[in-house]
Design a protein around this motif. Structure first.
Motif, PDB file in Angstrom:
ATOM      1  N   SER A   1       0.527  -0.977  -0.242  1.00 25.06           N
ATOM      2  CA  SER A   1       0.094   0.215  -0.206  1.00 25.06           C
ATOM      3  C   SER A   1       0.644   1.234   0.444  1.00 25.06           C
ATOM      4  CB  SER A   1      -0.789   0.116   0.846  1.00 25.06           C
ATOM      5  OG  SER A   1      -2.132  -1.326   1.031  1.00 25.06           O
ATOM      6  N   LYS A   2       2.264   0.883  -0.116  1.00 25.37           N
ATOM      7  CA  LYS A   2       3.184   2.369  -0.015  1.00 25.37           C
ATOM      8  C   LYS A   2       2.554   3.177  -1.065  1.00 25.37           C
ATOM      9  CE  LYS A   2       5.616   3.515   2.609  1.00 25.37           C
ATOM     10  NZ  LYS A   2       5.414   4.399   3.575  1.00 25.37           N
TER      11      LYS A   2
ATOM     12  N   MET B   1      -2.423   6.194  -4.292  1.00 21.60           N
ATOM     13  CA  MET B   1      -2.626   6.656  -5.116  1.00 21.60           C
ATOM     14  C   MET B   1      -1.382   7.739  -5.329  1.00 21.60           C
ATOM     15  SD  MET B   1      -6.321   6.860  -4.948  1.00 21.60           S
ATOM     16  CE  MET B   1      -6.864   8.418  -4.857  1.00 21.60           C
ATOM     17  N   ASP B   2      -1.305   7.016  -5.884  1.00 20.28           N
ATOM     18  CA  ASP B   2       0.220   7.518  -6.746  1.00 20.28           C
ATOM     19  C   ASP B   2      -0.404   8.330  -7.559  1.00 20.28           C
ATOM     20  OD1 ASP B   2       2.680   8.157  -8.465  1.00 20.28           O
ATOM     21  OD2 ASP B   2       3.798   6.039  -7.695  1.00 20.28           O
ATOM     22  N   PRO B   3      -0.349   9.672  -8.003  1.00 17.10           N
ATOM     23  CA  PRO B   3      -0.873  10.276  -9.817  1.00 17.10           C
ATOM     24  C   PRO B   3      -0.376   9.766 -10.891  1.00 17.10           C
ATOM     25  CG  PRO B   3       0.840  12.314  -8.166  1.00 17.10           C
ATOM     26  CD  PRO B   3       0.245  11.108  -7.233  1.00 17.10           C
ATOM     27  N   PHE B   4       1.160   9.340 -10.199  1.00 23.93           N
ATOM     28  CA  PHE B   4       1.738   8.806 -11.689  1.00 23.93           C
ATOM     29  C   PHE B   4       1.079   7.456 -12.329  1.00 23.93           C
ATOM     30  CE2 PHE B   4       4.169  12.451  -9.647  1.00 23.93           C
ATOM     31  CZ  PHE B   4       4.461  12.922 -10.694  1.00 23.93           C
ATOM     32  N   ARG B   5       0.610   6.798 -11.855  1.00 15.89           N
ATOM     33  CA  ARG B   5      -0.036   5.907 -12.631  1.00 15.89           C
ATOM     34  C   ARG B   5      -1.674   5.765 -12.772  1.00 15.89           C
ATOM     35  NH1 ARG B   5       3.564   1.886  -8.652  1.00 15.89           N
ATOM     36  NH2 ARG B   5       3.039   0.024 -10.084  1.00 15.89           N
ATOM     37  N   PRO B   6      -1.883   4.588 -13.206  1.00 16.04           N
ATOM     38  CA  PRO B   6      -3.226   4.400 -12.979  1.00 16.04           C
ATOM     39  C   PRO B   6      -3.931   4.459 -12.215  1.00 16.04           C
ATOM     40  CG  PRO B   6      -2.316   2.815 -15.113  1.00 16.04           C
ATOM     41  CD  PRO B   6      -1.079   3.995 -13.877  1.00 16.04           C
ATOM     42  N   GLU B   7      -4.647   5.266 -11.138  1.00 13.22           N
ATOM     43  CA  GLU B   7      -5.711   5.101 -10.932  1.00 13.22           C
ATOM     44  C   GLU B   7      -6.192   4.101 -10.127  1.00 13.22           C
ATOM     45  OE1 GLU B   7      -9.223   7.764  -8.376  1.00 13.22           O
ATOM     46  OE2 GLU B   7     -10.211   6.921  -9.915  1.00 13.22           O
ATOM     47  N   LYS B   8      -6.152   3.109  -9.244  1.00 16.10           N
ATOM     48  CA  LYS B   8      -6.549   2.050  -8.545  1.00 16.10           C
ATOM     49  C   LYS B   8      -8.503   1.977  -8.190  1.00 16.10           C
ATOM     50  CE  LYS B   8      -1.888   0.132  -7.943  1.00 16.10           C
ATOM     51  NZ  LYS B   8      -1.057  -0.564  -6.911  1.00 16.10           N
TER      52      LYS B   8
ATOM     53  N   ALA C   1     -11.745   2.916  -3.045  1.00 14.49           N
ATOM     54  CA  ALA C   1     -12.310   2.441  -2.331  1.00 14.49           C
ATOM     55  C   ALA C   1     -11.806   2.819  -1.196  1.00 14.49           C
ATOM     56  CB  ALA C   1     -12.537   0.955  -1.961  1.00 14.49           C
ATOM     57  N   ARG C   2     -10.249   2.104  -0.593  1.00 12.51           N
ATOM     58  CA  ARG C   2      -9.850   2.760   0.654  1.00 12.51           C
ATOM     59  C   ARG C   2      -9.675   4.326   1.393  1.00 12.51           C
ATOM     60  NH1 ARG C   2      -3.670   2.873   1.820  1.00 12.51           N
ATOM     61  NH2 ARG C   2      -3.515   2.718   4.218  1.00 12.51           N
ATOM     62  N   LEU C   3      -9.370   5.066  -0.098  1.00 14.80           N
ATOM     63  CA  LEU C   3      -9.379   6.039   0.454  1.00 14.80           C
ATOM     64  C   LEU C   3     -11.036   7.023   1.434  1.00 14.80           C
ATOM     65  CD1 LEU C   3      -8.431   9.386   0.395  1.00 14.80           C
ATOM     66  CD2 LEU C   3      -8.864   9.709  -2.099  1.00 14.80           C
TER      67      LEU C   3
ATOM     68  N   ALA D   1     -13.093   4.975   2.681  1.00 17.06           N
ATOM     69  CA  ALA D   1     -13.102   4.847   3.649  1.00 17.06           C
ATOM     70  C   ALA D   1     -12.193   5.136   4.547  1.00 17.06           C
ATOM     71  CB  ALA D   1     -12.543   2.994   3.892  1.00 17.06           C
ATOM     72  N   LEU D   2     -11.306   6.148   4.972  1.00 18.64           N
ATOM     73  CA  LEU D   2     -10.511   7.256   5.477  1.00 18.64           C
ATOM     74  C   LEU D   2     -11.424   8.349   5.497  1.00 18.64           C
ATOM     75  CD1 LEU D   2      -6.890   6.471   4.020  1.00 18.64           C
ATOM     76  CD2 LEU D   2      -8.345   5.651   5.628  1.00 18.64           C
ATOM     77  N   GLN D   3     -11.862   8.468   4.482  1.00 15.67           N
ATOM     78  CA  GLN D   3     -12.788   9.860   4.579  1.00 15.67           C
ATOM     79  C   GLN D   3     -13.476   9.958   5.082  1.00 15.67           C
ATOM     80  OE1 GLN D   3     -12.562  10.581   0.273  1.00 15.67           O
ATOM     81  NE2 GLN D   3     -11.600  12.565   0.126  1.00 15.67           N
ATOM     82  N   LYS D   4     -14.670   8.227   5.663  1.00 13.19           N
ATOM     83  CA  LYS D   4     -15.856   8.867   6.097  1.00 13.19           C
ATOM     84  C   LYS D   4     -15.233   8.935   7.503  1.00 13.19           C
ATOM     85  CE  LYS D   4     -19.668   4.915   6.323  1.00 13.19           C
ATOM     86  NZ  LYS D   4     -20.522   3.972   6.186  1.00 13.19           N
TER      87      LYS D   4
END
Length: 264
Positions: free
Chosen positions: A144-145, A148-155, A160-162, A164-167
């Motif tokens: 998980s390191k 959300m890397d902006p230079f790689r395709p979004e997964k 979903a994890r983001l 969950a954190l925002q919630k």
């Protein structure tokens, strides 16, 4: 020459704390470390009858918002000093979190309040670096390191994890508002969607208590002879000389973007 009369009662004092700008945005932003000393002085110096918060903030870090608000509440209860928040242009998101530290929230007829939500914004630069022949190399220990890397395709799993954190953070924000505003919140109103309210609208839904301004409101409460002392963070020598202009350029752009969300 007028001589002071010994033991004569002094007019009431209101300590004013200015909470201005984005919260926790690097060297430029408002944070608990920078605000600790002026907040402490406001409650301890001169035996104030009240502390008034002058708030003008589009939000920022939820952690720094919570820390500043908690410090204000702690000192208010310790010293038995009531706190009043006066909203200027905007107290949105983390700015509204700060306002909830007050016992009463007073807004201008044009003030923007609310935005009780959590946002995370970024860019997707995958196609850009491919077009320019740039190879992205990432090596991690821990799957998980590179989240959300902006230079790689979004997964999808990262999104979903983001969320969950925002919630979790959103839940903490809602708890703060409910614990501080309680029965003053309008029944049936959906206040936690990230929507905003202007002036009297905020009073109607219970996010604020009245429309008014700092000096006349405090004088009406404590008398025409009420004194005011403003407390704020002391700027460093480098900041006074403008030496942080370059290092703060990115933070300044981010802060301008936050203000722009509210048309300011």
């Amino acid at each position: 020459m007028r001589l002071p009369i010994p033991f004569a009662p002094r007019p009431p004092l209101v300590s004013v704390i200015r909470l201005q700008g984005a919260i926790g945005m690097g060297a430029r932003g408002m944070n608990d470390a920078a605000m600790a000393a002026p907040i402490e002085r406001a409650f301890r110096k001169g035996k104030p009858a009240a502390v008034a918060l002058q708030i003008n903030s589009p939000g920022g870090s939820p952690t720094q918002s919570a820390l500043i608000a908690a410090r204000i509440r702690r000192l208010s209860e310790e010293k038995g000093v009531p706190v009043f928040a006066f909203v200027e242009d905007v107290a949105a998101s983390g700015g509204y979190w700060l306002a909830t530290a007050a016992d009463e929230i007073i807004v201008d007829a044009n003030s923007i309040t609310g935005s009780i939500g959590v946002i995370s914004a970024s860019f997707g630069l995958t196609e850009f670096i491919q077009k320019h022949g740039i190879e992205r190399r990432v090596h991690t220990a821990g799957e998980s390191k590179s989240f959300m890397d902006p230079f790689r395709p979004e997964k999808p799993e990262d999104v979903a994890r983001l969320k969950a954190l925002q919630k979790v953070i959103h839940g903490n924000f809602i708890d703060q508002v409910k614990s501080r505003r309680g029965p003053r919140l309008a029944e049936g109103a959906d206040l936690f969607t990230g929507d905003i309210w202007v002036g009297p609208q905020a009073v109607e839904v219970g996010l604020a208590d009245a429309v008014g301004h700092l000096v006349p409101t405090m004088k009406a409460r404590f008398g025409d002879k009420t004194r005011f002392i403003v407390h704020g963070p002391r700027r460093s020598l480098l900041r006074r000389l403008g030496a942080e202009a370059v290092t703060g350029a990115v933070g300044a752009a981010e802060e301008r973007a936050m203000w722009a969300r509210f048309g300011l």
